[in-house]
Design an enzyme around this catalytic site. Sequence first.
Site, PDB file in Angstrom:
ATOM      1  N   GLN A 151       0.832  -1.192   0.000  1.00  0.00           N
ATOM      2  CA  GLN A 151       0.000   0.000   0.000  1.00  0.00           C
ATOM      3  C   GLN A 151       0.878   1.260   0.000  1.00  0.00           C
ATOM      4  OE1 GLN A 151      -3.428   0.109   0.017  1.00  0.00           O
ATOM      5  NE2 GLN A 151      -3.707  -2.102   0.009  1.00  0.00           N
ATOM      6  N   CYS A 187       1.105   1.737   5.076  1.00  0.00           N
ATOM      7  CA  CYS A 187       1.023   0.342   4.619  1.00  0.00           C
ATOM      8  C   CYS A 187      -0.405  -0.192   4.686  1.00  0.00           C
ATOM      9  CB  CYS A 187       1.977  -0.550   5.410  1.00  0.00           C
ATOM     10  SG  CYS A 187       3.678   0.085   5.385  1.00  0.00           S
TER      11      CYS A 187
END
Length: 194
Positions: free
Chosen positions: A52, A147
């Site tokens: 991410q 993340c």
Amino acid sequence: MQSFTDCRDSQTQDEIWLTEHSPVFTQGQAGKAEHILNAGDIPIVDVDRGGQVTYHGPGQLMMYILLDIRRAKWGVRDLVSALEQSIVATLSEHGTYAYPKKDAPGVYVDEKKICSVGLRIRKGASFHGLAFNVDMDLSPFNRINPCGYAGLEMIDCTQIQGPQTMREAKNAVVKHFCEALKINQLVFKEGFDE
């Protein structure tokens, strides 16, 4: 990294690139826009690694590993483990207990994240690597769900016992990474931006 990986052949020597970046958010291939809360004046760059969104900036050691994993017969898990263990061993030298998490790649101290890991494999070779928070402004992490985890607290080495300079961090992390994979011959490049 992309062109190096695309142009390499079976004789290309492996390299590790060490650098720091100007402030930037990078969004991995699985990245979801809702994890960027307020980018403000910091640019967002889509990248071809896994994972991410994360933040990169001055005072964070970026270690990019450009390795022919097919030739060396390493798996992706070998690389991720070696990256994580290089940080665990570096912090252990300073008396800090750090650990990876099976379900969330990276390295943690007291449930706070100090290092992010993201890789890409193409043509049997790895690129991208790790981001180790040494001595940086952590406030941009408050503009994202690091993340992909809402409320994940990020820390750096100034808040714990760890390397206090980039030079110290680079030397220790590279040494431990190479030991983990039994690497004894690499090319190192430092000080450029992606």
